[in-house]
Structures are given as C-alpha cells and as structure tokens.
Design an enzyme around this catalytic site. Structure first.
Site, PDB file in Angstrom:
ATOM      1  N   LYS A 198      63.949-102.463 -17.940  1.00  0.00           N
ATOM      2  CA  LYS A 198      63.975-102.491 -19.398  1.00  0.00           C
ATOM      3  C   LYS A 198      63.894-103.946 -19.847  1.00  0.00           C
ATOM      4  O   LYS A 198      64.761-104.758 -19.533  1.00  0.00           O
ATOM      5  CB  LYS A 198      65.257-101.849 -19.922  1.00  0.00           C
ATOM      6  CG  LYS A 198      65.349-101.898 -21.436  1.00  0.00           C
ATOM      7  CD  LYS A 198      66.546-101.156 -21.953  1.00  0.00           C
ATOM      8  CE  LYS A 198      66.637-101.288 -23.465  1.00  0.00           C
ATOM      9  NZ  LYS A 198      67.802-100.577 -24.000  1.00  0.00           N
TER      10      LYS A 198
ATOM     11  N   LYS B 261      60.243 -99.709 -19.627  1.00  0.00           N
ATOM     12  CA  LYS B 261      60.321 -99.722 -21.077  1.00  0.00           C
ATOM     13  C   LYS B 261      60.192-101.137 -21.623  1.00  0.00           C
ATOM     14  O   LYS B 261      60.862-102.019 -21.083  1.00  0.00           O
ATOM     15  CB  LYS B 261      61.684 -99.127 -21.462  1.00  0.00           C
ATOM     16  CG  LYS B 261      61.994 -99.148 -22.924  1.00  0.00           C
ATOM     17  CD  LYS B 261      63.369 -98.630 -23.118  1.00  0.00           C
ATOM     18  CE  LYS B 261      63.738 -98.828 -24.568  1.00  0.00           C
ATOM     19  NZ  LYS B 261      65.108 -98.496 -24.814  1.00  0.00           N
TER      20      LYS B 261
HETATM   21  C1  PBG Z   1      69.779 -98.929 -26.398  1.00  0.00           C
HETATM   22  C2  PBG Z   1      68.351 -98.597 -26.486  1.00  0.00           C
HETATM   23  C3  PBG Z   1      67.331 -99.266 -27.174  1.00  0.00           C
HETATM   24  C4  PBG Z   1      66.205 -98.461 -27.083  1.00  0.00           C
HETATM   25  C5  PBG Z   1      66.551 -97.366 -26.301  1.00  0.00           C
HETATM   26  N1  PBG Z   1      67.870 -97.482 -25.918  1.00  0.00           N
HETATM   27  C6  PBG Z   1      67.323-100.482 -28.005  1.00  0.00           C
HETATM   28  C7  PBG Z   1      67.680-101.788 -27.506  1.00  0.00           C
HETATM   29  O1  PBG Z   1      67.781-102.060 -26.309  1.00  0.00           O
HETATM   30  O2  PBG Z   1      67.920-102.617 -28.382  1.00  0.00           O
HETATM   31  C8  PBG Z   1      64.880 -98.724 -27.739  1.00  0.00           C
HETATM   32  C9  PBG Z   1      64.047 -97.538 -28.012  1.00  0.00           C
HETATM   33  C10 PBG Z   1      62.929 -97.748 -28.967  1.00  0.00           C
HETATM   34  O3  PBG Z   1      62.672 -98.874 -29.426  1.00  0.00           O
HETATM   35  O4  PBG Z   1      62.293 -96.751 -29.291  1.00  0.00           O
HETATM   36  N2  PBG Z   1      70.183 -99.792 -25.461  1.00  0.00           N
END
Ligand code: PBG
Length: 322
Positions: A195, A248
């Site tokens: 991520k 992601k």
């Molecule tokens: C939470 C999380 C996030 C997303 C999914 N889980 C946001 C972040 O890390 O700030 C993003 C999902 C999206 O942008 O659609 N940790």
C-alpha cells in the site's frame, strides 16, 4: 516472400475474430464493491467527490448489498465511521460499531455475498492516523494489538475476510494469532501488502473522514518509488499468514500487480482507489472522455496486469456492462 509477412490486422477484422483471440476477460466474479457504513438508521449521504458512493447506516447497507448481490458481484468490502473518535480509535473494535452491525444485518438477510472488512484505525482516531500516536510518532506495536482486536470483532460479527490496510509491521501475524486463538481459523486475511503513500486517496478521506490531522502517512505507507520493497512487504505478509495480498492504488502501480502475481503465484487483489474513480467520473462529467469505455478499459488493464480480483467503486456499473 512478399512484405509484410505478418498481418496482425487479419485477426482484428470483426468482433468475432477479436473475441476469438482476446487474451484477457473481465468478469463480475472478480469484482469487490467498497461501502461506507456509518452509525444511525436510514442515513444515506452521498460523498461529493465520489458520485454514486454513499455513507450509509447498516439498514441501508443491507439494501444496497441486496442489489450488489443481485448483479452477481461476489463480495463487498466495508469501511466504518464511528459515533465518536478518540485517541486510540476504540470504536474500531466495538460490537455496536457500524461495520459490525452491518455485517450482522447482511448475515441475517442471508445474502449470497462475501463480506470483507477493512481493518484500520484511521477512521476511528481523533488524529486520523492508522495507529496510536505518541509525541507526534505513530507507534507500531501498540497499534498492532488494537488492529487485532478490531479484526476479531469483525470475525465475531460474521466477516468472511478481514483486510488490514494500516501498514503497521507484523499485523498480519498478530491478526492471524488472535483469530486462531478465538476459533476463527476459517476467517481469511487479505493483506493490503503493498500500500503506497498515495495522493490518489484524497476523496476517500472525505468519505471516511479520515484525513490525518497532522503530518502525513509517509512513515508507514510505502514510498511510491519502490518496487523491490513491495516484494519484501508482500513476502513478509505471506509468511505471516496472509491468504491473499493487495496492491494499492491499482492504475499507477500495475507493474507491482504484475510482479506480485508472477513472483508469488498468490491470489492478488488490486484496489482502484477513490482518486482513480473520481478522475474518471470528473472527466466524463465534463464530456472529455467516455465514462463506460474508460471505466471498462481501466479495469481490463488491472486484470491484464495480473489481478485476480479488483476492488472498485465501479463494481456495480461494470457488472451492468458485463
Ligand atoms: C485506510 C484506507 C485508506 C484507503 C483504504 N483504506 C486511506 C488511506 O490510507 O488514507 C483508501 C481507499 C481509496 O482511496 O479508495 N487506511
């Protein structure tokens, strides 16, 4: 021999020919629809930067889940908003939380739907970070313990898969142990393994009211320049017991999707995040691109890179096209 010898255009002459030699197919089977659960009853508020996506109370979540299942989409992933935020995000593990209540309602409605839950603290903490904060630092190990508790509460409510998205080190093992100790050996873990610290999460932070109140997430989410590190993250999570791994965002990180699939052979998910969705919607709204075609092409590209399943806010619209 006369030039040209190869005439690839021969196989592009009709839809039948093109279909015959097409290498990649999108299918509804590989779609996961993200949803935002909030407290209350009969609440349904559209997120301004994500047209068609809503914050909804559990009763409304079930209604939309009925539609989602009706389209043949196999899974939803639930995010939660708390009644009240605090320093440690204590509502993340509450049996009365919006996510936990939504899972129970979906189970009660006997919908043919896999329920995945996002496991994180950022929606629940007053500072908006994905872990516990002390002196401006995001602490790892105390956060991991809280995440395991949140995952357990999701399993108790009836989740099929828990998906930690916090990027703390060691959380997959901690969640696996916690679940197993409590006889949830069959609840799977989909780890957000690679991520990235991405600007594409902007609209989500409005949806989940989870923007960090100070600083940013660079000390725990991955640096966008790194691919080898993504492989180390993925392998570590697999060793800790992840059943499937996620990359992601999706679109700007297709090389990572491809590599993770090729090098691990594990089930790979890719998350087409809020910013990717919002950009397509906004450009289409201006008439600059054709929404349906760009949507399907973006999903096909993610699939072609090697994703087995795709988390996307387009899931229901794409299912209609399929
Ligand atoms: C939470 C999380 C996030 C997303 C999914 N889980 C946001 C972040 O890390 O700030 C993003 C999902 C999206 O942008 O659609 N940790």
């Amino acid at each position: 021999m006369t030039f040209p010898i190869h005439r690839p255009r021969r196989l592009r002459r009709s839809e039948a020919l093109r279909g015959f030699v097409r290498e990649t197919h999108l299918s509804t089977n590989g779609l996961v629809y993200p949803m935002f659960a909030c407290p209350g009853n009969k609440v349904r508020t559209e997120i301004s930067s994500m047209p068609g996506v809503h914050q909804q109370s559990p009763d409304q979540i079930v209604e939309e889940c009925r539609e989602v299942a009706g389209f043949g989409i196999p899974a939803v992933i639930l995010f939660g908003l708390p009644e009240r935020k605090d320093e440690t995000g204590s509502e993340s593990a509450s049996a009365q939380g919006a996510v936990q209540r939504s899972i129970e309602a979906i189970r009660k409605a006997k919908l043919n739907l896999l329920v995945i839950t996002d496991v994180c603290l950022c929606e629940y903490t007053s500072h908006g970070h994905c872990g516990v904060v002390e002196g401006g630092e995001i602490l790892n190990d105390p956060s991991v313990a809280l995440l395991a508790n949140a995952a357990l509460s999701h399993a108790r409510a009836g989740a099929d898969i828990v998906a930690p998205s916090d990027m703390m080190d060691g959380r997959v093992a901690a969640i696996r142990n916690k679940l197993d100790e409590n006889n949830f050996q069959d609840v799977a873990i989909l780890s957000y393994a690679a991520k990235y610290c991405s600007a594409f999460y902007g609209p989500f932070r409005e949806a989940a009211q989870s923007a960090p109140q100070f600083g940013d997430r660079r000390s725990y989410q991955m640096d966008p320049g790194n691919a080898l590190e993504a492989m180390r993250e993925v392998l570590a999570d697999i060793q800790e017991g992840a059943d499937a791994v996620m990359v992601k965002p999706a679109g700007p990180y297709l090389d990572i999707v491809s590599r993770v699939k090729a090098e691990t052979g594990y089930p790979v998910a890719a998350y087409q995040v809020s910013g990717e969705y919002a950009m397509i919607c906004a450009a289409a709204e201006r008439g600059w691109i054709e929404k349906e075609r760009v949507m399907m092409e973006s999903l096909l590209g993610i699939r072609r890179a090697g994703a087995d399943f795709i988390v996307t806010y387009f899931a229901t619209e794409a299912a209609k096209q399929l």
